[in-house]
Design a protein around this motif. Structure first.
Motif, PDB file in Angstrom:
ATOM      1  N   LEU A   1      72.474  68.587  32.108  1.00  0.00           N
ATOM      2  CA  LEU A   1      73.131  69.889  32.219  1.00  0.00           C
ATOM      3  C   LEU A   1      74.331  69.801  33.158  1.00  0.00           C
ATOM      4  CD1 LEU A   1      72.985  72.965  31.520  1.00  0.00           C
ATOM      5  CD2 LEU A   1      71.654  73.225  33.633  1.00  0.00           C
TER       6      LEU A   1
ATOM      7  N   GLY B   1      72.505  72.502  37.143  1.00  0.00           N
ATOM      8  CA  GLY B   1      73.004  71.272  36.551  1.00  0.00           C
ATOM      9  C   GLY B   1      72.897  70.058  37.440  1.00  0.00           C
TER      10      GLY B   1
ATOM     11  N   SER C   1      75.466  70.920  26.533  1.00  0.00           N
ATOM     12  CA  SER C   1      74.503  71.270  27.577  1.00  0.00           C
ATOM     13  C   SER C   1      75.223  71.721  28.838  1.00  0.00           C
ATOM     14  CB  SER C   1      73.589  70.071  27.876  1.00  0.00           C
ATOM     15  OG  SER C   1      72.617  70.404  28.835  1.00  0.00           O
TER      16      SER C   1
END
Length: 497
Positions: A6, A85, A34
């Motif tokens: 991510l 992320g 993503s």
């Protein structure tokens, strides 16, 4: 299909209602699947927050937060703290990115963990057009120039490692951030394609920041003194491109030398600040000719030794002829440990001069875990006394076999620990060593400042003799002789005083 890592695109927003949607749309068009988009409103006075919320209603990947106005560094930090992320991609709220920038950046970073930053070619738009001609990255150039754009991919772990963006710096916070990420190593990769469009407005932050040059340089020097010393030979000067030249001549008048072992590289800036705040560091554990302070940083405790300024002749000698006491203590501790002789782990040293002469020096080591010194035999009864004394004899033999003669081998400089299966011995205050072959008589003389009962001396002598292949009785006789002579000398000296 394997899940791709991510990426959190973090966008600080302050009074950007005109441009915010265009910026967000460029991220939504990204070919990288993503990602999440975090919009952090920094107390906007226009309709920026309303625009952000409307965009979030259309796209579940967008998360909107708001805070009181705190500046771009605080907004980025707040946004990143909310990010999920593995990678972070900051973007200003009036810029745009090319659709495949993030995808290509992640591909590079995933292939090589040593890559700390992935950037790209960039172009201006708005009040100015054309290529943003940024030079190729080098550490030396980073020390003099803010030459990496804020919009580049990096790992969240690196943001956390350095404590995030510096919120005390009013401008060029991205420059301070990249120095923090890269000062201890790491690669920068610049993609060959244009990936970023950087908007220029007549009153944009990039233009207004130029008036804060002095403030920026002052903060950077305080925060990263070690980095500038390694790269520029001294502080970053207001005439940035002349920094190395100015520092060269400055060090002729005010010489300074420093060293820190790579394991403790993150303490470099603290080491460089020692002369300015030594008296306020930690707790004083000894103050005499020299001063020792115990300092806890994070989960580790260190001992800092400040050596007294030497007399005039030695100020010249240490400046031009012989290494300082701090440098020798650091080097010799490493030599001891490499030979399997216990000594607290050295961290580094710093020396400074004044008007071309040596002035002061500081040595830093990890605090020993040994709670006792040889002196404690006079006041404590140890259940493992024989084992301890034998261990001291063996360590002394190992030291002499390695060719090390401790010129200050005294009761206070032998530490030990007796709560482990094997007795642990450490030797300290190593700046006064001599080197060469050490025979029987000289070796036994090294015990002269370790007084004790006949039984204590006998145990040490026996262990020393066994380790070196000498006759135990001959060793004991010599050790007794030298201990008695030292005691007599000190007695007479005390009487004359």
């Amino acid at each position: 299909m394997e899940q791709q890592p991510l990426v959190s695109v973090v966008i600080p927003v302050y009074n950007m209602e005109t441009y915010l949607e265009e910026t967000v749309r460029s991220v939504q068009a990204s070919t990288y699947p993503s990602l999440e988009i975090i919009l952090m409103d920094d107390g906007s006075k226009d309709q920026s927050l309303a625009v952000a919320r409307r965009l979030a209603e259309e796209d579940p990947r967008i998360h909107v937060y708001t805070q009181l106005n705190g500046g771009v560094a605080a907004a980025r930090n707040h946004a990143i703290s909310k990010a999920s992320g593995i990678y972070i991609f900051p973007l200003d709220a009036d810029d745009r990115i090319v659709a495949d920038y993030i995808e290509k950046a992640v591909e590079v970073a995933e292939k090589d963990s040593s890559v700390k930053c992935v950037t790209c070619r960039a172009e201006f738009f708005g009040a100015r057009s054309g290529e943003w001609k940024l030079p190729r990255y080098t550490r030396s150039l980073l020390a003099r120039k803010n030459m990496l754009p804020a919009s580049a991919l990096f790992r969240k772990s690196d943001w956390k490692r350095i404590g995030g963006y510096d919120e005390t710096i009013i401008a060029r916070e991205d420059w301070a951030f990249w120095i923090g990420v890269l000062k201890d190593g790491g690669e920068v990769v610049r993609l060959p394609e244009t990936g970023l469009y950087y908007r220029i407005r007549n009153y944009s932050k990039r233009v207004s920041d130029r008036s804060l040059k002095k403030h920026v340089i002052d903060v950077l020097n305080q925060k990263y003194a070690d980095f500038f010393f390694w790269e520029l030979g001294g502080p970053l000067r207001y005439q940035r491109s002349w920094s190395r030249v100015i520092n060269f001549f400055s060090r002729l008048i005010h010489p300074m030398e420093a060293f820190i072992y790579p394991k403790y590289a993150e303490m470099g800036n603290w080491l460089f600040q020692l002369p300015a705040h030594f008296e306020e560091e930690g707790v004083c554990i000894y103050k005499g000719r020299n001063e020792l302070r115990e300092v806890t940083i994070g989960e580790k405790t260190f001992v800092v030794k400040s050596y007294k300024r030497p007399h005039l002749l030695n100020r010249f000698v240490y400046a031009y002829v012989r290494p300082s006491k701090a440098e020798r203590a650091c080097l010799y501790a490493r030599m001891f440990r490499e030979k399997g002789i216990g000594s607290p782990e050295p961290v580094g040293y710093l020396t400074r001069g004044h008007t071309g002469l040596f002035d002061k020096s500081y040595f830093v080591c990890l605090k020993s875990e040994c709670p006792y010194t040889y002196r404690d035999f006079a006041t404590h009864t140890f259940s493992r006394q024989t084992e301890i004394l034998r261990a001291i004899g063996r360590v002394t033999a190992r030291m002499h076999d390695a060719g090390f003669y401790h010129e200050d081998y005294s009761a206070g400089n032998i530490l030990f620990r007796d709560d482990l299966p094997e007795i642990q011995i450490e030797i300290i205050d190593l700046n006064r060593l001599s080197f060469g072959k050490i025979g029987l008589e000289k070796g036994c003389k090294n015990f002269e400042r370790l007084p004790g009962s006949d039984e204590m001396l006998s145990v040490m002598a026996e262990a020393y003799a066994e380790a070196r292949g000498f006759d135990a009785q001959e060793c004991l006789g010599l050790i007794r002789k030298y201990v008695d002579e030292e005691l007599e000398y000190r007695k007479k000296k005390a009487q004359t005083v």
